[in-house]
Design an enzyme around this catalytic site. Sequence first.
Site, PDB file in Angstrom:
ATOM      1  N   SER A   1      32.934  39.368  47.457  1.00 29.52           N
ATOM      2  CA  SER A   1      33.011  39.585  46.113  1.00 29.52           C
ATOM      3  C   SER A   1      34.232  39.100  45.669  1.00 29.52           C
ATOM      4  O   SER A   1      35.333  39.145  47.061  1.00 29.52           O
ATOM      5  CB  SER A   1      32.875  41.363  46.263  1.00 29.52           C
ATOM      6  N   LYS A   2      34.815  38.735  44.711  1.00 31.06           N
ATOM      7  CA  LYS A   2      35.868  38.902  44.143  1.00 31.06           C
ATOM      8  C   LYS A   2      37.008  40.139  44.445  1.00 31.06           C
ATOM      9  O   LYS A   2      38.358  39.881  44.385  1.00 31.06           O
ATOM     10  CB  LYS A   2      36.715  38.279  42.403  1.00 31.06           C
ATOM     11  N   ARG A   3      36.478  41.293  44.369  1.00 34.71           N
ATOM     12  CA  ARG A   3      37.336  42.579  45.020  1.00 34.71           C
ATOM     13  C   ARG A   3      37.824  42.514  46.497  1.00 34.71           C
ATOM     14  O   ARG A   3      38.390  43.301  47.120  1.00 34.71           O
ATOM     15  CB  ARG A   3      36.517  44.164  44.523  1.00 34.71           C
ATOM     16  N   GLU A   4      37.009  41.232  47.407  1.00 31.25           N
ATOM     17  CA  GLU A   4      37.532  41.831  48.703  1.00 31.25           C
ATOM     18  C   GLU A   4      39.146  41.064  49.197  1.00 31.25           C
ATOM     19  O   GLU A   4      38.891  39.587  48.258  1.00 31.25           O
ATOM     20  CB  GLU A   4      36.165  41.178  49.732  1.00 31.25           C
TER      21      GLU A   4
END
Length: 433
Positions: free
Chosen positions: A238-241
């Site tokens: 994920s781009k949130r990681e």
Amino acid sequence: MYRFAPSPTGDMHIGNLRAALINYVCSLQDNSGFIVRIEDTDKERNIPGKDAEILEILKEFGISYQMLYYQSKNLKFHQEFAAKLLSEGKAFLCFCDEATLENKKQIAKEQGRAYRYDGTCEHLSADEVFNNPRPGVVRLKIPKDADFSFDDEIKGRVSFESCNFDSFVLLRADKTPTYNFACAIDDMLEGVSCVIRGEDHVSNTPRQNLIRQALGYNSKIKHAHLPIILNAQGQKMSKRENSSSVKWLLNQGYMSEAIANYLLLLGNKTPCEIFTLQEAKEWFSLKSLSKSPAKFDEDKLAQINREHIRQASDARLKQLGFTKPELARFFTQEASLITQIKEKINKIYSPKIIDDEWQANAKIIKNALLELVENKSLPDDFKQLQNILSQKTGLKGKAFFMPLRLLLSNASHGPELSQLYALIKDDLKEILK
């Protein structure tokens, strides 16, 4: 001609960087050229300054390009080609309002089928089109003999059922292009001959091919779709990681050379594990890439980073902020990241933190060391230094070695002192301050 086409809507993802690196290496192999296209047509999602950040990251990774394009500058061409398709009867105006379309999508969902545009406006008369008060979108007419398959340099032959495609939108009601239309036109205008991108774009490729075919563009464009990158849990990253962000990895202390090395190694068969971009140019092949997703392993990246620090030139290490490159290499036996190594080096040159248990002996050893420094009689050999200091102070065993270690390294445990001493001998006056 190869291209990298990022959107300035957030931090650069390692998947994007991987695509940029592979495109760049391939362009070096055949000297066909490499361009960067900033896909900035989504005004609502664009983040000011992210385009400059993308270009700075490419520079950091040694990725140069012949041309830089901003997709928004091609808007007039997107509109002109849409008009051409309309005039030739290869596209049509659709006046269906959002509420009507949403209702049809909901019905399809309730019936358990995928929604496809039903062609409501495809056969409107000229009068119905001319007299319609609503602004229309432009949709592509799908030929009955349309081919929805293509050859992929990594995946092989890729085919889709025609039922998966409808008369998709090319130009929105506000006269801005959709992603597929803008991308297809830009690749055509810029003479792109090979598109290497993530596999999330696989279903876009037939659409973009259909657009160019409708425009009479016959030059072949090869395609290669890179498998996704998985996280440690085996899920799509994920781009949130944090570790998915290139900027975050650089800030953590990973060298750009190591990140590039690892991303080219990921899911690949390579002749060696540690290499540079220029070395990869000699053997890299899309055919060697696995068709399966690759798992991102930060521990492996750290190991590769350590090797790149060891192999880096003095000039490169100084560029990274190491005034003493030999110390940076030395501490790779204990740490893998630039930030960690700097912390260990800075600790040596910082005021010493010594427990009460060792303070008295440390003061005695420190005075003896400073005397040797002042008299310019420091021996080169560490064992010889130990003998001299032991005789001068009368200290032995742990009462001698622990204070000495604390004075030289500011840590109660760590690397071999004899090796460290050789590297810091000339700085002892500063270290003992």
